[in-house]
Each structure stands twice: as structure tokens, then as C-alpha cells.
Design an enzyme around this catalytic site. Structure first.
Site, PDB file in Angstrom:
ATOM      1  N   GLY A 142      38.229  30.659  43.914  1.00 58.25           N
ATOM      2  CA  GLY A 142      36.944  30.737  44.606  1.00 58.25           C
ATOM      3  C   GLY A 142      37.020  31.499  45.914  1.00 58.25           C
ATOM      4  CD  GLU A 182      36.724  63.713  43.160  1.00 59.28           C
ATOM      5  OE1 GLU A 182      37.693  64.322  42.688  1.00 59.28           O
ATOM      6  OE2 GLU A 182      36.585  63.470  44.371  1.00 59.28           O
TER       7      GLU A 182
END
Lengths: 381, 257
Positions: free
Chosen positions: A341, A364
Site C-alpha cells: 500500500g 519515439e
């Protein structure tokens, strides 16, 4: 075969690591939150030579080579992937394109200023309706005597908001589609140009990504980079080298995520012992480290191919961009899982690395485009 | 003004250093990264700043094994021009006072107006190099400078002390060791890194320095790692119970009250 860095490369890499630790790390959390660029650091990197790493000394480049460049990109990306992509654009997309396709006059005008960081550059190709398909560009450059008149809107331009110059791709012969594109070198203070919307991104938030708006923007014919209607070649050749930079960015993000996971696993105690003693978790770390190592090794081989000019590396650049970015996805995913968490919380670095990683699979050339490039090469098309 | 800097290569602060069981006092070097002693970076930076003011030159002197060349190259990438390196085992393994004599002999060949060193070597925590060298050269010394101002044939040096600072005036030439905070060592530019490769490192032997032998008056006989600390004692319960148990432990087990 020698897989070691030479002493010069080691010093360049050590310098990059120290710079990342001292000049990037203290600011990245806030810059990420506010979506602001560390322009001061970028300018300093220019003064040190990290913005002209593959340029010869004749143009005030530091000529450190593609291997030292890739390794430095890893160090910057581990800490601040946003600043790292600015470094990558300057080196791989702007400098390399001008060095390869520019006239002597263009090289003399632009390269020393880019190498020193006096000017920040950008490479503006993508448009709202033209991503992976550059043939569908709508931005036009209409010849008017000894000038071209640029009109249209580019988007998702890295460094857009901080650029002093740009390489612009526009249609000079609409009927020819992808074969009617030309590249231009344009200063950002030219009348008829303005920076448009600043994008609010998921990751690499310490980089500037903007629209670039051209309204009857007149540039001299001497601004053509490469031949008229041969812009696609400029784009594709340059992107080959660019992929090394982005692959290095992905490797850096993955290394950063692995470091965070290892550190956290040793600290976090559950069931009365550090979670690093749990075999299930050890296996995750082992897989992550193995994948990072594989990507590193191939990255430096492709960088070596570029540096030694020994052979064409289009396929290999596509392979390492594909592998490193998807590897970084898996590694960041697992590294966050190791954090449980806490990894979902902004207090932990892995939260940012997880977000920063995602773009490496997209810009790219998406992973899918990389696969197309690789397949085309395999099938001899 | 020509400035000389005493340099030392040390294991990286991040390196996990282990004693070498075969060689007393030595560490296992495999896999350990060596760097320029971090305090020496302050000395190099200060030397460069002082030399740059009037076009002087900065030279390094170093005693150490061949690998020390990398530390010297780092200082050269920062801007240092030349260096003398003494690699003879008799010098490398000598005690600090003997090494001070060797360094002094090397420095005499340079006749610098100022000798700088790091405040201490981070590995051995030796902090006397500047003092010993000054003694051997018959010049004044100031240790742990946090500010150096050159004023003609004098230097005004500030040293931080507990709760304040000392201002010390010294004649030049002098030897001064450099404390953290004196300056911010520059990053080598990539071009300077390239240039550093071709700068001269002159290897000198003890014979060339006119030193017949270098007998040490002391030697390191062992290098040990600190013993692992025993686990602490965890006391739980209500505040009253914890206080009681704590007192019982302090007086009974620990016998401190």
C-alpha cells in the site's frame, strides 16, 4: 570482447551520478507535483558538456560517445526522468539530426549553442491526427519564393515550452504524403510561432510537453534541414538514435525502481522479519534484477554500434527500445507491489517511477511501431 | 601563485569494505571502487580558485599504488595540471611521518607557495599530512580551514571550532588542510575529463627524491570491523508496567543504576 567502461567513461558516468544526486534529487518531488522544469539544472548540464555528448569538439561538443551518453542517461533517469528526457531530446533528436543532415552553416549556427545549453532544442513531428503515421501530417510549409510559410499545430512536443529552437516537420508536397515531408530548423522567436497548450501529464512531469502553433510563419529556404521532401528520412534516421536515449531512460527508471524495492524489502518487517527474507519476494527481486541486467547489456551493445559506426542499428535500436520500455513496465509494477500500500502513496519514490515509466512504451515510436520496424527488417522488406 | 595539493585515493564511501585476512591492515580490494579522497576535492577546488586568480599552476603529489592514477585524473579533470606519483611499496606502506618526509621531498622539487591537503583521509582518518609536511619543510601549517584568504605573502585562514571560529594569520609558504564547507568542488566538464587523460603524471622513485630508505616507526598490525551490536531489549505493557520493568532491567541486568 570487453564489457567494461574505460576510465574516461567512468568519470563521465560518476559525474552524471553525482549531478543527479546533488542537483536533481533534492527538487524532483516538488517539480513532479507542480509539473515544472528544472531549467537551471538543464543549463548546468549544458555547461558541463552533457548536452553535446555525441557532437565533435569542432562544434563545441564534448564527444563523449554514445556509450557514455546512454550510461549518463541511466543515471539521470533513475532520479529525474523528466530532466533526462530533455537531455535525450537535445542529444539524440536535435543535435544528431543537425550533425547528420545540416549544412556547414546550420551546424555552425546551431550546434555550439545547443552543445553548451545556451539554446534548448526540440523536435516537433507529432500532431493531433498524426502520431505513428507521419504521412498524415497536416502542418504545411508552402514555398513562397525564397521562403516557406508554415501553418498548422503540432502537439506533444517535448521541451516545447523551454525551447529556443526547433526541428519542425511539415508537408511541402501534400500529394506525395509521407514522401512530401520536409524538416526545418526554426528559432522559437520567429514571428507567427507561439507555444500552445502545456500538457498536464501522468508522468515525466518535470519535462515540458506542449503544442506548437504556426500561423503563417515565414522561414527562409535556408532553414530546410536536409533536402526538400526528404524530411521523413531525417525523422526516421534521427529516431533510430533517439531510441537509444529512451531505452536508456527506461533502464534508468527500472534500476531506480529496483533500488527502491530492494531497500524497502530490507526495511519492511512483517510476520516478525524483513519481507526480503520471504522467498516469494526474493524471486520477484531476482527476476527484476535479471531483466534490468539483460536490458543494460543490450543497450550498451546498441550504443556501441552507434558509436563505432560499424553497422546500421535500426533493428537493434527498435529491439532495445521495445524491450527496455516493456521491461521497465514489469519492473516498476513489481517494485510497487513490493511496497504494498505504501507504494501507492506519493511519499514513496516508486509511485513516481511507476508513472514515469509508462511513456517510454509510447514516445519515439510505440512498442507496436518498434515491432513493425523489427519485423520489416527480419522479413527483408 | 603555484599551489601544490596532497592527494590520496580512498575506497568509495558507499563501498562495503572488508579486511584482507592475508595482509594485516589491508582491505580486500576486489569489487571496491576507489575515489579521490572527498576532503581532497575541497583542497583541489581551493587550489584552482587561488591559482586561477593570477594564472598560477596547480600540481598534485600523491603516494599510493598504481590505481591512484584514477584519483589524480579526477583532480586533473577538475583543472589540476600536473602530478607527481610515488608508487614504491616502501613509500605506500610507510607510516604517516615517513610519508610526510617523502611528500616534502617531492614538494621541494615544485617549491609551491602554498600546499593544500584534505582535512583527513576518510579511510584511515589520518589527518596529519599537512602538519607533518609543514614540519618537514620548515613552514607553518593550519589545519581544517573553512576559509582561506590570500593576501600577498600571507594567508588568513578561518577554522571552525565548537561554538565559534578561529581566525589565523600565517606567512606563506604554508601547508593548510581543507575542511568541508570551504568551497563547493566543481564538477569536471566532459571536455576536461578528456583533456585529463593527456596531462603529465610523473612517477618518481624514492631514490630520485634523494630518500635512501623509508623505515616506518609504526605500522598497522590489524584491521577489524566493529562487532555486530547485540539486539536491544523490547519492553511492553502499560506505562506503569513498562516503567517498572525498565527500572528492574536498568538496575538488575544492565547494573547502571
Amino acid at each position: 570482447m570487453d564489457f567494461t567502461f574505460n576510465e574516461e567513461q567512468k568519470m563521465v558516468i560518476d559525474g552524471a551520478r553525482r549531478f543527479a544526486r546533488e542537483k536533481l534529487a533534492p527538487f524532483i518531488a516538488e517539480l513532479d507535483e507542480k509539473a515544472e522544469v528544472n531549467l537551471k539544472a538543464l543549463k548546468e548540464l549544458g555547461k558541463l558538456g552533457y548536452l553535446g555528448m555525441t557532437l565533435p569538439e569542432d562544434f563545441d561538443g564534448s564527444n563523449a560517445g554514445a556509450i557514455a551518453y546512454a550510461a549518463s542517461m541511466i543515471e539521470f533517469s533513475k532520479v529525474d526522468a523528466g530532466t533526462a528526457v530533455a537531455v535525450s531530446v537535445q542529444n539524440s533528436l536535435v543535435n544528431d539530426a543537425i550533425l547528420t543532415f545540416g549544412t556547414e552553416a546550420q551546424k555552425k549556427e546551431f550546434l555550439p549553442r545547443l552543445a553548451s545549453g545556451e539554446w534548448i532544442g526540440c523536435f516537433t513531428l507529432t500532431e493531433a491526427n498524426s502520431g505513428s503515421d507521419p504521412g498524415s501530417l497536416r502542418t504545411s510549409a508552402i514555398r513562397d519564393g525564397e521562403h516557406f510559410v508554415l501553418s498548422g499545430t503540432k502537439n506533444f512536443t517535448t521541451n516545447g515550452g523551454i525551447a529556443d529552437m526547433m526541428i519542425v516537420f511539415a508537408q511541402t508536397c501534400k500529394e506525395k504524403g509521407a514522401k512530401g515531408i520536409s524538416a526545418f530548423l526554426v528559432r522559437t522567436d520567429v514571428p507567427g510561432f507561439k507555444v500552445g497548450k502545456h500538457e498536464n501529464k501522468m508522468g515525466i512531469r518535470s519535462s515540458s510537453t506542449t503544442e506548437m502553433v504556426f500561423e503563417n510563419c515565414r522561414v527562409p529556404a535556408s532553414a530546410l534541414l536536409g533536402e526538400e521532401n526528404k524530411g521523413l528520412k531525417v525523422a526516421l534516421t534521427t529516431l533510430d538514435g533517439g531510441r537509444i536515449g529512451i531505452a536508456a531512460q527506461a533502464v534508468g527508471i527500472a534500476e531506480g525502481a529496483l533500488d527502491e524495492a530492494v531497500r524497502y524489502a530490507k526495511e519492511r518487517v512483517q510476520f516478525g522479519r524483513p519481507i526480503s527474507e520471504l522467498e516469494g519476494l526474493q524471486f520477484m527481486l531476482a527476476d527484476m534484477a535479471t531483466e534490468v541486467e539483460i536490458a543494460r547489456t543490450m543497450l550498451f551493445r546498441v550504443a556501441w554500434m552507434k558509436e563505432s559506426h560499424s553497422q546500421k542499428f535500426t533493428k537493434e535500436a527498435a529491439m532495445i527500445k521495445l524491450y527496455a520500455s516493456e521491461m521497465a513496465h514489469r519492473v516498476c509494477h513489481k517494485a510497487l507491489q513490493v511496497h504494498g500500500g505504501y507504494g501507492f502513496m506519493k511519499e514513496y519514490k516508486i509511485e513516481r517511477l511507476y508513472r514515469d515509466q509508462r511513456i517510454t512504451e509510447i514516445y519515439e515510436g510505440t512498442s507496436e511501431i518498434q515491432r513493425c520496424v523489427i519485423a520489416r527488417s527480419l522479413l527483408g522488406e | 601563485m603555484n599551489v601544490a595539493v596532497i592527494l590520496q585515493q580512498v575506497p568509495d564511501t558507499e563501498a562495503a569494505v572488508k579486511p584482507n585476512p592475508a595482509v594485516p591492515g589491508a582491505i580486500l580490494e576486489e569489487g571496491v571502487k576507489f575515489i579521490l579522497n572527498p576532503y581532497d576535492e575541497f583542497a583541489v577546488e581551493e587550489a584552482l580558485k587561488i591559482a586561477e586568480k593570477d594564472g598560477g599552476e596547480v600540481t598534485g603529489v600523491c603516494i599510493g599504488p598504481d590505481r591512484s592514477e584514477n584519483a589524480i585524473r579526477m583532480a586533473m579533470a577538475m583543472g589540476m595540471e600536473r602530478a607527481i606519483l610515488i608508487t614504491e611499496p616502501a613509500a605506500v606502506e610507510a607510516d604517516l611521518v615517513t610519508q610526510g618526509g617523502i611528500l616534502a621531498a617531492a614538494l621541494k622539487t615544485l617549491s609551491p607557495k602554498l600546499v593544500l591537503s584534505g582535512r583527513e583521509m576518510i579511510d584511515s582518518q589520518n589527518d596529519a599530512a599537512a602538519a607533518v609536511v609543514a614540519h618537514k619543510l620548515g613552514i607553518p601549517h593550519v589545519l581544517a580551514a573553512s576559509k582561506i584568504e590570500i593576501n600577498g605573502d600571507k594567508a588568513v585562514v578561518v577554522r571552525d571550532i565548537e561554538g565559534g571560529s578561529l581566525e589565523i594569520e600565517t606567512a606563506l609558504p604554508a601547508a593548510i588542510s581543507c575542511q568541508k564547507g570551504l568551497n563547493e568542488p566543481r564538477y569536471p566538464t566532459l571536455i576536461a575529463i578528456k583533456r585529463a587523460k593527456n596531462k603529465e603524471i610523473k612517477k618518481m622513485t624514492l631514490a630520485e627524491l634523494g630518500i635512501a630508505a623509508a623505515p616506518s616507526k609504526s605500522r598497522v598490525t590489524a584491521l577489524r570491523q566493529p562487532q555486530a551490536r547485540a539486539a536491544g531489549v523490547k519492553i511492553t505493557g502499560t506505562p506503569e508496567e513498562v516503567t517498572g520493568k525498565c527500572l528492574a532491567w536498568l538496575s538488575g541486568t544492565a547494573k547502571v543504576i
